[in-house]
Design an enzyme around this catalytic site. Structure first.
Site, PDB file in Angstrom:
ATOM      1  N   PRO A 136       0.941  -1.224  -0.137  1.00  0.00           N
ATOM      2  CA  PRO A 136       0.101   0.092   0.075  1.00  0.00           C
ATOM      3  C   PRO A 136       0.984   1.254   0.101  1.00  0.00           C
ATOM      4  CG  PRO A 136      -0.796  -1.835   1.357  1.00  0.00           C
ATOM      5  CD  PRO A 136       0.442  -2.096   0.959  1.00  0.00           C
ATOM      6  N   GLY A 137       1.927   0.874   0.679  1.00  0.00           N
ATOM      7  CA  GLY A 137       2.852   2.524   0.733  1.00  0.00           C
ATOM      8  C   GLY A 137       4.220   2.393  -0.208  1.00  0.00           C
ATOM      9  N   GLY A 139       5.188   1.359  -4.113  1.00  0.00           N
ATOM     10  CA  GLY A 139       5.048   0.526  -5.530  1.00  0.00           C
ATOM     11  C   GLY A 139       6.372   0.982  -6.531  1.00  0.00           C
ATOM     12  N   GLU A 253       9.710  -9.426 -17.427  1.00  0.00           N
ATOM     13  CA  GLU A 253       8.499  -9.127 -17.249  1.00  0.00           C
ATOM     14  C   GLU A 253       8.234  -7.838 -18.106  1.00  0.00           C
ATOM     15  OE1 GLU A 253       7.771  -8.738 -13.190  1.00  0.00           O
ATOM     16  OE2 GLU A 253       5.703  -8.214 -13.172  1.00  0.00           O
ATOM     17  N   LEU A 348     -13.592   4.573 -33.764  1.00  0.00           N
ATOM     18  CA  LEU A 348     -14.238   4.324 -34.884  1.00  0.00           C
ATOM     19  C   LEU A 348     -15.365   3.215 -34.838  1.00  0.00           C
ATOM     20  CD1 LEU A 348     -10.761   3.879 -37.136  1.00  0.00           C
ATOM     21  CD2 LEU A 348     -12.496   5.786 -37.006  1.00  0.00           C
TER      22      LEU A 348
HETATM   23  C1  LIG Z   1      -3.982  -4.632 -12.087  1.00  0.00           C
HETATM   24  C2  LIG Z   1      -2.397  -4.499 -11.347  1.00  0.00           C
HETATM   25  C3  LIG Z   1      -1.836  -5.639 -11.163  1.00  0.00           C
HETATM   26  C4  LIG Z   1      -0.643  -5.628 -10.602  1.00  0.00           C
HETATM   27  N1  LIG Z   1      -0.044  -6.815 -10.380  1.00  0.00           N
HETATM   28  C5  LIG Z   1       1.091  -6.811  -9.489  1.00  0.00           C
HETATM   29  C6  LIG Z   1       1.723  -7.897  -9.044  1.00  0.00           C
HETATM   30  O1  LIG Z   1       1.383  -8.952  -9.464  1.00  0.00           O
HETATM   31  N2  LIG Z   1       2.814  -7.928  -8.076  1.00  0.00           N
HETATM   32  C7  LIG Z   1       3.227  -6.784  -7.567  1.00  0.00           C
HETATM   33  O2  LIG Z   1       4.064  -6.746  -6.850  1.00  0.00           O
HETATM   34  N3  LIG Z   1       2.722  -5.509  -8.046  1.00  0.00           N
HETATM   35  C8  LIG Z   1       1.437  -5.454  -9.039  1.00  0.00           C
HETATM   36  N4  LIG Z   1       0.784  -4.288  -9.405  1.00  0.00           N
HETATM   37  C9  LIG Z   1       1.515  -3.133  -8.654  1.00  0.00           C
HETATM   38  C10 LIG Z   1       1.939  -2.075  -9.752  1.00  0.00           C
HETATM   39  O3  LIG Z   1       3.375  -2.711 -10.104  1.00  0.00           O
HETATM   40  C11 LIG Z   1       2.239  -0.697  -9.199  1.00  0.00           C
HETATM   41  O4  LIG Z   1       1.045  -0.407  -9.164  1.00  0.00           O
HETATM   42  C12 LIG Z   1       3.284  -0.029  -9.919  1.00  0.00           C
HETATM   43  O5  LIG Z   1       4.556  -0.312  -9.814  1.00  0.00           O
HETATM   44  C13 LIG Z   1       3.157   1.562  -9.428  1.00  0.00           C
HETATM   45  O6  LIG Z   1       3.218   1.711  -8.301  1.00  0.00           O
HETATM   46  P1  LIG Z   1       2.006   2.653  -7.172  1.00  0.00           P
HETATM   47  O7  LIG Z   1       0.703   2.040  -7.773  1.00  0.00           O
HETATM   48  O8  LIG Z   1       2.207   2.368  -5.732  1.00  0.00           O
HETATM   49  O9  LIG Z   1       2.230   4.119  -7.851  1.00  0.00           O
HETATM   50  P2  LIG Z   1       2.991   5.131  -7.156  1.00  0.00           P
HETATM   51  O10 LIG Z   1       4.576   4.586  -6.997  1.00  0.00           O
HETATM   52  O11 LIG Z   1       2.480   5.537  -5.991  1.00  0.00           O
HETATM   53  O12 LIG Z   1       3.187   6.150  -8.469  1.00  0.00           O
HETATM   54  C14 LIG Z   1       2.238   7.194  -8.671  1.00  0.00           C
HETATM   55  C15 LIG Z   1       2.652   8.016  -9.496  1.00  0.00           C
HETATM   56  O13 LIG Z   1       3.791   8.397  -9.352  1.00  0.00           O
HETATM   57  C16 LIG Z   1       4.878   8.279 -10.547  1.00  0.00           C
HETATM   58  N5  LIG Z   1       6.049   8.235 -10.169  1.00  0.00           N
HETATM   59  C17 LIG Z   1       6.514   7.536  -9.063  1.00  0.00           C
HETATM   60  N6  LIG Z   1       7.681   7.703  -8.636  1.00  0.00           N
HETATM   61  C18 LIG Z   1       8.172   8.330  -9.777  1.00  0.00           C
HETATM   62  C19 LIG Z   1       9.626   8.896 -10.032  1.00  0.00           C
HETATM   63  N7  LIG Z   1      10.638   8.858  -9.607  1.00  0.00           N
HETATM   64  N8  LIG Z   1       9.689   9.910 -11.522  1.00  0.00           N
HETATM   65  C20 LIG Z   1       8.425  10.251 -11.847  1.00  0.00           C
HETATM   66  N9  LIG Z   1       7.274   9.697 -11.584  1.00  0.00           N
HETATM   67  C21 LIG Z   1       7.063   8.781 -10.480  1.00  0.00           C
HETATM   68  C22 LIG Z   1       4.099   7.180 -11.102  1.00  0.00           C
HETATM   69  O14 LIG Z   1       4.696   6.869 -12.337  1.00  0.00           O
HETATM   70  C23 LIG Z   1       2.581   7.166 -11.159  1.00  0.00           C
HETATM   71  O15 LIG Z   1       2.292   7.906 -12.013  1.00  0.00           O
HETATM   72  C24 LIG Z   1      -0.134  -4.370 -10.035  1.00  0.00           C
HETATM   73  C25 LIG Z   1      -0.630  -3.301 -10.253  1.00  0.00           C
HETATM   74  C26 LIG Z   1      -2.155  -3.240 -11.220  1.00  0.00           C
HETATM   75  C27 LIG Z   1      -2.799  -1.970 -11.224  1.00  0.00           C
END
Ligand SMILES: Cc1cc2nc3c(=O)[nH]c(=O)nc-3n(C[C@H](O)[C@H](O)[C@H](O)COP(=O)(O)OP(=O)(O)OC[C@H]3O[C@@H](n4cnc5c(N)ncnc54)[C@H](O)[C@@H]3O)c2cc1C
Length: 388
Positions: A136-137, A139, A253, A348
């Site tokens: 959650p905190g 990604g 991946e 389209l």
């Molecule tokens: C359908 C789905 C399936 C998934 N499956 C998996 C899985 O199987 N296993 C797993 O571990 N994860 C999985 N994920 C998680 C996915 O990898 C993360 O959602 C992704 O890495 C982005 O992290 P976050 O959602 O926390 O966004 P955040 O990190 O909070 O980012 C929010 C925004 O800020 C931008 N941002 C962040 N850091 C920077 C930077 N340094 N410079 C510029 N922009 C930045 C991002 O690009 C984004 O636009 C899945 C996600 C989805 C939606």
């Protein structure tokens, strides 16, 4: 006009040989017969049937690019790409890509006993794998993960939670990124640990997350409350190597995602071309309108340029020569192109393009996440920029 009607398959990728061509036939037939008829039900249930995994294993669709000695198909990434392409063309969401990804972590870093224990089961579809990095905190910033694995004798005691985990509802083998040394700030404290989740005390699968697309694939939260896992389930010879392992394997991946992106873009052009030949406005097929022809010409060009770059990346990957910036370019640019093409193709279709019973509508919703997961496209641009 005739040229526009020529099938996209007129071009064939150089990595496709007779063996790969035959494999494609088997895969396409299997998907058509065993997966396509169940799609509405899978979408409703928010995930595939358990038997689908075993059937896929029997058909040789799982772990196509793993060595035969571990139960894999003995192919190359070309075989993996064929599976991903045929799933994308059929509009089927099935987490075989994640299964392969986890298998590659085990193959690359696992001990021999771990490989013999887990890989054949994954190949047969008797086990389903998930990879749990995101929290959650944390990604994009994986160094900030909080899930901890504290050593207690011959076990790790795991606490924390993960979110957005694909295959998570069904997975009985979870590749978990956790902090084995919470005192070390950043990447060096992270390790990868395999969890065999069946009847595992303290392990809990949360609710199915409600996504805007990809409904046929389960995505869930996972919770760990004093979960005990044998130290022997650590991936790699020492603790603290998880971040480096993820950085090394994420390109695999990302290339998988790029393969799906191009296949969907091609499919969008193909189905839209058929649609605009049938659908009439002002007494003639939509294809007779110059805007329709020009938009489809642009889309077809985008898909074809994408295909050529992707093929270049696949060939280099098979040869072991694909560099990280190129992989990031493929993931970023091909998924952006995919979304642009699918959006144009939806337009389209008119109002029908907004109806979920039409494949183009589902493609539009499914495509969006491609720019986000496995490292967002902004992170991809950072990786490319580091090479400047
Ligand atoms: C359908 C789905 C399936 C998934 N499956 C998996 C899985 O199987 N296993 C797993 O571990 N994860 C999985 N994920 C998680 C996915 O990898 C993360 O959602 C992704 O890495 C982005 O992290 P976050 O959602 O926390 O966004 P955040 O990190 O909070 O980012 C929010 C925004 O800020 C931008 N941002 C962040 N850091 C920077 C930077 N340094 N410079 C510029 N922009 C930045 C991002 O690009 C984004 O636009 C899945 C996600 C989805 C939606």
């Amino acid at each position: 006009m005739d040229r526009l009607q020529a099938p996209l398959s007129a071009y064939e990728s150089a990595w496709v040989n007779d063996d790969v061509r035959m494999f494609r036939k088997t895969v396409a037939q299997f998907i058509e017969k065993e997966f396509v008829p169940h799609q509405a039900r899978w979408r409703e249930a928010r995930g595939p049937d358990a038997e689908a995994w075993v059937r896929a294993g029997r058909a040789g669709i799982l772990l196509a690019d793993l060595p035969e000695e571990y139960g894999g198909g003995g192919g190359t990434f070309a075989h993996e790409a064929v599976v991903l392409e045929e799933l994308a063309r059929a509009g089927v969401h099935f987490g075989s890509a994640i299964q392969s990804t986890v298998a590659h972590y085990i193959l690359r870093y696992g001990a021999e006993a771990q490989k013999r224990n887990w890989l054949p089961r994954l190949a047969r579809g008797e086990s389903v794998a998930a990879i749990a990095m995101s929290e959650p905190g944390a990604g994009s910033d994986l160094q900030a993960i909080k899930t901890s694995a504290v050593r207690d004798g011959e076990h790790y005691v795991i606490n924390g939670s993960k979110t957005f985990i694909t295959n998570g509802a069904r997975a009985d083998l979870v590749c978990l990124a956790a902090k084995t040394n919470p005192k070390v700030i950043g990447m060096r404290g992270i390790s990868l640990i395999m969890l065999e989740t069946k009847n595992l005390p303290g392990y809990r699968v949360g609710r199915a997350l409600e996504k805007i697309g990809m409904h046929g694939q389960d995505t869930v939260e996972l919770f760990f409350d004093e979960v005990r896992v044998p130290v022997a389930n650590l991936i790699g010879e020492a603790e603290g190597r998880g971040f480096a392992q993820m950085m090394e394997q994420l390109p695999y991946e990302r290339l998988q995602i790029a393969v799906g992106a191009v296949a969907m873009a091609e499919q969008a052009v193909a189905i839209t071309t058929s649609y605009v030949k049938e659908r009439k406005a002002f007494g003639k097929p939509l294809l007779d309108l110059q805007n329709t022809r020009f938009k489809l010409a642009e889309c077809k060009t985008g898909a074809q340029i994408g295909r050529v770059f992707l093929d270049h990346c696949i060939e280099r990957f098979i040869a072991g020569r694909l560099d990280e910036p190129s992989t990031a370019m493929a993931k970023y640019w091909l998924t952006e192109t995919q979304c642009r093409i699918v959006d144009e193709c939806l337009q389209l279709h008119g109002g029908y393009g907004y109806m979920t019973e039409y494949p183009i509508a589902r493609m539009w919703a499914d495509a969006r996440v491609q720019r986000i997961y496995a490292g967002s496209n902004e992170i991809m641009k950072e990786l490319i920029a580091w090479s400047l």
